[in-house]
Motif scaffolding. Structure first.
Motif, PDB file in Angstrom:
ATOM      1  N   ALA A 118       0.808  -1.222   0.000  1.00  0.00           N
ATOM      2  CA  ALA A 118       0.000   0.000   0.000  1.00  0.00           C
ATOM      3  C   ALA A 118       0.839   1.269   0.000  1.00  0.00           C
ATOM      4  CB  ALA A 118      -0.934   0.011   1.209  1.00  0.00           C
ATOM      5  N   VAL A 119       2.167   1.154  -0.015  1.00  0.00           N
ATOM      6  CA  VAL A 119       3.016   2.349   0.020  1.00  0.00           C
ATOM      7  C   VAL A 119       2.761   3.279  -1.165  1.00  0.00           C
ATOM      8  CG1 VAL A 119       5.409   3.151  -0.116  1.00  0.00           C
ATOM      9  CG2 VAL A 119       4.801   1.325   1.464  1.00  0.00           C
ATOM     10  N   PRO A 120       2.684   2.788  -2.416  1.00  0.00           N
ATOM     11  CA  PRO A 120       2.358   3.707  -3.518  1.00  0.00           C
ATOM     12  C   PRO A 120       1.013   4.404  -3.336  1.00  0.00           C
ATOM     13  CG  PRO A 120       3.251   1.653  -4.372  1.00  0.00           C
ATOM     14  CD  PRO A 120       3.000   1.433  -2.922  1.00  0.00           C
ATOM     15  N   ALA A 121       0.006   3.656  -2.852  1.00  0.00           N
ATOM     16  CA  ALA A 121      -1.300   4.270  -2.601  1.00  0.00           C
ATOM     17  C   ALA A 121      -1.206   5.312  -1.497  1.00  0.00           C
ATOM     18  CB  ALA A 121      -2.315   3.193  -2.236  1.00  0.00           C
ATOM     19  N   PHE A 122      -0.358   5.069  -0.518  1.00  0.00           N
ATOM     20  CA  PHE A 122      -0.165   6.027   0.574  1.00  0.00           C
ATOM     21  C   PHE A 122       0.345   7.362   0.036  1.00  0.00           C
ATOM     22  CE2 PHE A 122       2.848   7.818   3.715  1.00  0.00           C
ATOM     23  CZ  PHE A 122       1.940   8.168   4.704  1.00  0.00           C
ATOM     24  N   PHE A 123       1.356   7.319  -0.813  1.00  0.00           N
ATOM     25  CA  PHE A 123       1.888   8.564  -1.369  1.00  0.00           C
ATOM     26  C   PHE A 123       0.917   9.182  -2.376  1.00  0.00           C
ATOM     27  CE2 PHE A 123       5.862   6.852   0.300  1.00  0.00           C
ATOM     28  CZ  PHE A 123       6.410   7.986   0.862  1.00  0.00           C
ATOM     29  N   ASP A 124       0.125   8.351  -3.023  1.00  0.00           N
ATOM     30  CA  ASP A 124      -0.923   8.876  -3.896  1.00  0.00           C
ATOM     31  C   ASP A 124      -1.925   9.681  -3.070  1.00  0.00           C
ATOM     32  OD1 ASP A 124      -2.388   9.357  -6.146  1.00  0.00           O
ATOM     33  OD2 ASP A 124      -3.379   7.407  -6.179  1.00  0.00           O
ATOM     34  N   LEU A 149      -1.293  11.107  -0.181  1.00  0.00           N
ATOM     35  CA  LEU A 149      -0.623  12.324   0.279  1.00  0.00           C
ATOM     36  C   LEU A 149      -0.622  13.396  -0.794  1.00  0.00           C
ATOM     37  CD1 LEU A 149       2.498  10.910   2.183  1.00  0.00           C
ATOM     38  CD2 LEU A 149       0.318  11.650   3.140  1.00  0.00           C
ATOM     39  N   ALA A 150      -0.371  12.989  -2.056  1.00  0.00           N
ATOM     40  CA  ALA A 150      -0.356  13.958  -3.156  1.00  0.00           C
ATOM     41  C   ALA A 150      -1.722  14.598  -3.347  1.00  0.00           C
ATOM     42  CB  ALA A 150       0.108  13.275  -4.440  1.00  0.00           C
ATOM     43  N   LEU A 151      -2.778  13.808  -3.179  1.00  0.00           N
ATOM     44  CA  LEU A 151      -4.123  14.355  -3.326  1.00  0.00           C
ATOM     45  C   LEU A 151      -4.565  15.124  -2.080  1.00  0.00           C
ATOM     46  CD1 LEU A 151      -5.873  11.278  -4.992  1.00  0.00           C
ATOM     47  CD2 LEU A 151      -5.141  13.378  -6.105  1.00  0.00           C
ATOM     48  N   GLY A 152      -4.081  14.695  -0.932  1.00  0.00           N
ATOM     49  CA  GLY A 152      -4.517  15.311   0.310  1.00  0.00           C
ATOM     50  C   GLY A 152      -3.835  16.626   0.632  1.00  0.00           C
ATOM     51  N   ALA A 153      -2.611  16.836   0.139  1.00  0.00           N
ATOM     52  CA  ALA A 153      -1.881  18.064   0.463  1.00  0.00           C
ATOM     53  C   ALA A 153      -2.624  19.321  -0.006  1.00  0.00           C
ATOM     54  CB  ALA A 153      -0.471  18.001  -0.119  1.00  0.00           C
ATOM     55  N   PRO A 154      -3.059  19.401  -1.281  1.00  0.00           N
ATOM     56  CA  PRO A 154      -3.842  20.589  -1.672  1.00  0.00           C
ATOM     57  C   PRO A 154      -5.155  20.704  -0.905  1.00  0.00           C
ATOM     58  CG  PRO A 154      -3.045  19.395  -3.594  1.00  0.00           C
ATOM     59  CD  PRO A 154      -2.812  18.513  -2.429  1.00  0.00           C
ATOM     60  N   ALA A 155      -5.774  19.555  -0.584  1.00  0.00           N
ATOM     61  CA  ALA A 155      -7.017  19.595   0.188  1.00  0.00           C
ATOM     62  C   ALA A 155      -6.784  20.171   1.575  1.00  0.00           C
ATOM     63  CB  ALA A 155      -7.609  18.187   0.287  1.00  0.00           C
ATOM     64  N   ALA A 156      -5.618  19.889   2.163  1.00  0.00           N
ATOM     65  CA  ALA A 156      -5.303  20.432   3.483  1.00  0.00           C
ATOM     66  C   ALA A 156      -5.175  21.951   3.426  1.00  0.00           C
ATOM     67  CB  ALA A 156      -4.018  19.809   4.007  1.00  0.00           C
ATOM     68  N   VAL A 157      -4.504  22.471   2.400  1.00  0.00           N
ATOM     69  CA  VAL A 157      -4.348  23.916   2.259  1.00  0.00           C
ATOM     70  C   VAL A 157      -5.716  24.576   2.054  1.00  0.00           C
ATOM     71  CG1 VAL A 157      -3.319  25.769   0.884  1.00  0.00           C
ATOM     72  CG2 VAL A 157      -2.021  23.679   1.360  1.00  0.00           C
ATOM     73  N   LEU A 158      -6.539  23.965   1.206  1.00  0.00           N
ATOM     74  CA  LEU A 158      -7.881  24.513   0.968  1.00  0.00           C
ATOM     75  C   LEU A 158      -8.716  24.465   2.236  1.00  0.00           C
ATOM     76  CD1 LEU A 158     -10.070  25.567  -0.928  1.00  0.00           C
ATOM     77  CD2 LEU A 158     -10.603  23.195  -1.532  1.00  0.00           C
ATOM     78  N   GLY A 159      -8.663  23.350   2.959  1.00  0.00           N
ATOM     79  CA  GLY A 159      -9.438  23.238   4.193  1.00  0.00           C
ATOM     80  C   GLY A 159      -9.008  24.252   5.231  1.00  0.00           C
ATOM     81  N   ALA A 160      -7.693  24.444   5.382  1.00  0.00           N
ATOM     82  CA  ALA A 160      -7.209  25.427   6.348  1.00  0.00           C
ATOM     83  C   ALA A 160      -7.626  26.844   5.947  1.00  0.00           C
ATOM     84  CB  ALA A 160      -5.692  25.334   6.465  1.00  0.00           C
ATOM     85  N   THR A 161      -7.559  27.140   4.660  1.00  0.00           N
ATOM     86  CA  THR A 161      -7.948  28.475   4.190  1.00  0.00           C
ATOM     87  C   THR A 161      -9.428  28.733   4.427  1.00  0.00           C
ATOM     88  OG1 THR A 161      -6.232  28.347   2.475  1.00  0.00           O
ATOM     89  CG2 THR A 161      -7.927  30.017   2.205  1.00  0.00           C
ATOM     90  N   ILE A 215       5.693  18.167  -4.610  1.00  0.00           N
ATOM     91  CA  ILE A 215       6.626  17.457  -3.733  1.00  0.00           C
ATOM     92  C   ILE A 215       6.173  16.018  -3.513  1.00  0.00           C
ATOM     93  CG2 ILE A 215       7.488  17.316  -1.359  1.00  0.00           C
ATOM     94  CD1 ILE A 215       7.547  20.373  -1.340  1.00  0.00           C
ATOM     95  N   PHE A 216       4.902  15.829  -3.226  1.00  0.00           N
ATOM     96  CA  PHE A 216       4.414  14.477  -2.945  1.00  0.00           C
ATOM     97  C   PHE A 216       4.285  13.646  -4.220  1.00  0.00           C
ATOM     98  CE2 PHE A 216       2.980  16.505   1.038  1.00  0.00           C
ATOM     99  CZ  PHE A 216       3.574  15.611   1.918  1.00  0.00           C
ATOM    100  N   VAL A 217       4.101  14.295  -5.357  1.00  0.00           N
ATOM    101  CA  VAL A 217       4.115  13.546  -6.614  1.00  0.00           C
ATOM    102  C   VAL A 217       5.497  12.955  -6.865  1.00  0.00           C
ATOM    103  CG1 VAL A 217       4.054  13.842  -9.122  1.00  0.00           C
ATOM    104  CG2 VAL A 217       2.170  14.671  -7.743  1.00  0.00           C
ATOM    105  N   GLN A 218       6.532  13.725  -6.578  1.00  0.00           N
ATOM    106  CA  GLN A 218       7.893  13.205  -6.739  1.00  0.00           C
ATOM    107  C   GLN A 218       8.156  12.052  -5.773  1.00  0.00           C
ATOM    108  OE1 GLN A 218       9.989  14.040  -9.200  1.00  0.00           O
ATOM    109  NE2 GLN A 218       8.333  15.378  -9.915  1.00  0.00           N
ATOM    110  N   LEU A 219       7.683  12.180  -4.531  1.00  0.00           N
ATOM    111  CA  LEU A 219       7.831  11.087  -3.577  1.00  0.00           C
ATOM    112  C   LEU A 219       7.040   9.859  -4.019  1.00  0.00           C
ATOM    113  CD1 LEU A 219       7.570  13.046  -0.201  1.00  0.00           C
ATOM    114  CD2 LEU A 219       9.627  12.137  -1.288  1.00  0.00           C
TER     115      LEU A 219
END
Length: 252
Positions: A175-181, A183-195, A239-243
């Motif tokens: 599940a490691v690839p799915a985990f980083f997938d 993270l890549a999708l969740g990072a922008p959602a975190a910024v939007l949610g905080a804003t 960043i998370f896409v590269q990871l």
């Protein structure tokens, strides 16, 4: 096969697309094709480059980044634990699936007053960011845990592995690839949610700047804050896409 020409073409298309977007943004603002609420990009950048504008955006961007990072970490951790619990204890899976779907379906504007009265105005942006990340991470991790063949399950069963050991030795690595997938999708959602969470009375943050600029009709400030939030989301995503690419090469 040499991939250098393809890479060069992709870079050229990206540069051309970015340049076209910048020109269109400037023209729309210059000729007021979308009204006075859309200022020329040059005016927005001029405001950003002033000491007052730069200082204001940097201070509030750091606040939004902190809330987004806290919510990102909290939401990711809870989602991974929830998906793992649903895998180890299958009877919990339907309930957790429904709970995640219902929580995701509730509009943020309806949750915000409740969070303000419970966790407070300062912590509400981080909690909303965690909720925004949690559903994405739960879905991707549940899908990642399910990405194992029946033959592999049978092999671990034959060797006497229980569900917890199979999770650690089989499902988690797969599940490691799915985990980083996630993270890549969740990072922008975190910024939007905080804003968005900062719209409801937070003492600082880009969300507060956007609301204040909108109420006072400071269009250059409003667009500068929006661009800062967009840049933060894009940088986190890249960043998370590269990871994720590194994880794909290592675990697939």
């Amino acid at each position: 096969m040499n991939t250098a020409p393809r890479t060069s073409v992709k870079v050229a298309y990206a540069i051309a697309g970015g340049a076209l977007l910048i020109v269109l943004t400037q023209l729309i603002g210059t000729f007021e094709l979308a009204g006075r609420a859309w200022p020329p990009l040059a005016d927005v950048l001029s405001y950003v480059l002033t000491p007052t504008g730069a200082g204001l955006l940097v201070r509030n961007s750091l606040v939004t980044f902190t809330s987004a990072a806290q919510g990102f970490a909290l939401g990711s951790a809870v989602a991974v634990l929830g998906a793992a619990l649903a895998l180890v204890v299958p009877m919990f899976r339907p309930g957790l699936d429904r709970f995640a779907a219902i929580l995701h379906a509730v509009p943020t504007i309806a949750l915000a007053p409740l969070l303000i009265t419970t966790v407070g105005r300062e912590d509400a942006p981080a909690v909303i960011a965690a909720l925004s990340v949690g559903f994405v991470m739960f879905v991707t991790m549940a899908s990642g845990f399910a990405n194992t063949g029946s033959a592999q399950h049978d092999l671990f069963t034959v060797f006497g592995s229980n569900r917890a050991r199979r999770l650690v030795r089989l499902e988690l690595p797969r599940a490691v690839p799915a985990f980083f997938d996630g993270l890549a999708l969740g990072a922008p959602a975190a910024v939007l949610g905080a804003t968005i969470g900062e719209w409801f009375g937070a003492p600082m943050g880009l969300g507060l700047v956007i609301v204040s600029a909108m109420q006072n009709y400071q269009m250059s400030l409003l667009w500068a804050a929006a661009l800062a939030a967009t840049a933060m989301s894009l940088l986190a995503y890249l960043i998370f896409v590269q990871l994720q690419r590194i994880a794909m090469r290592r675990f697939t």
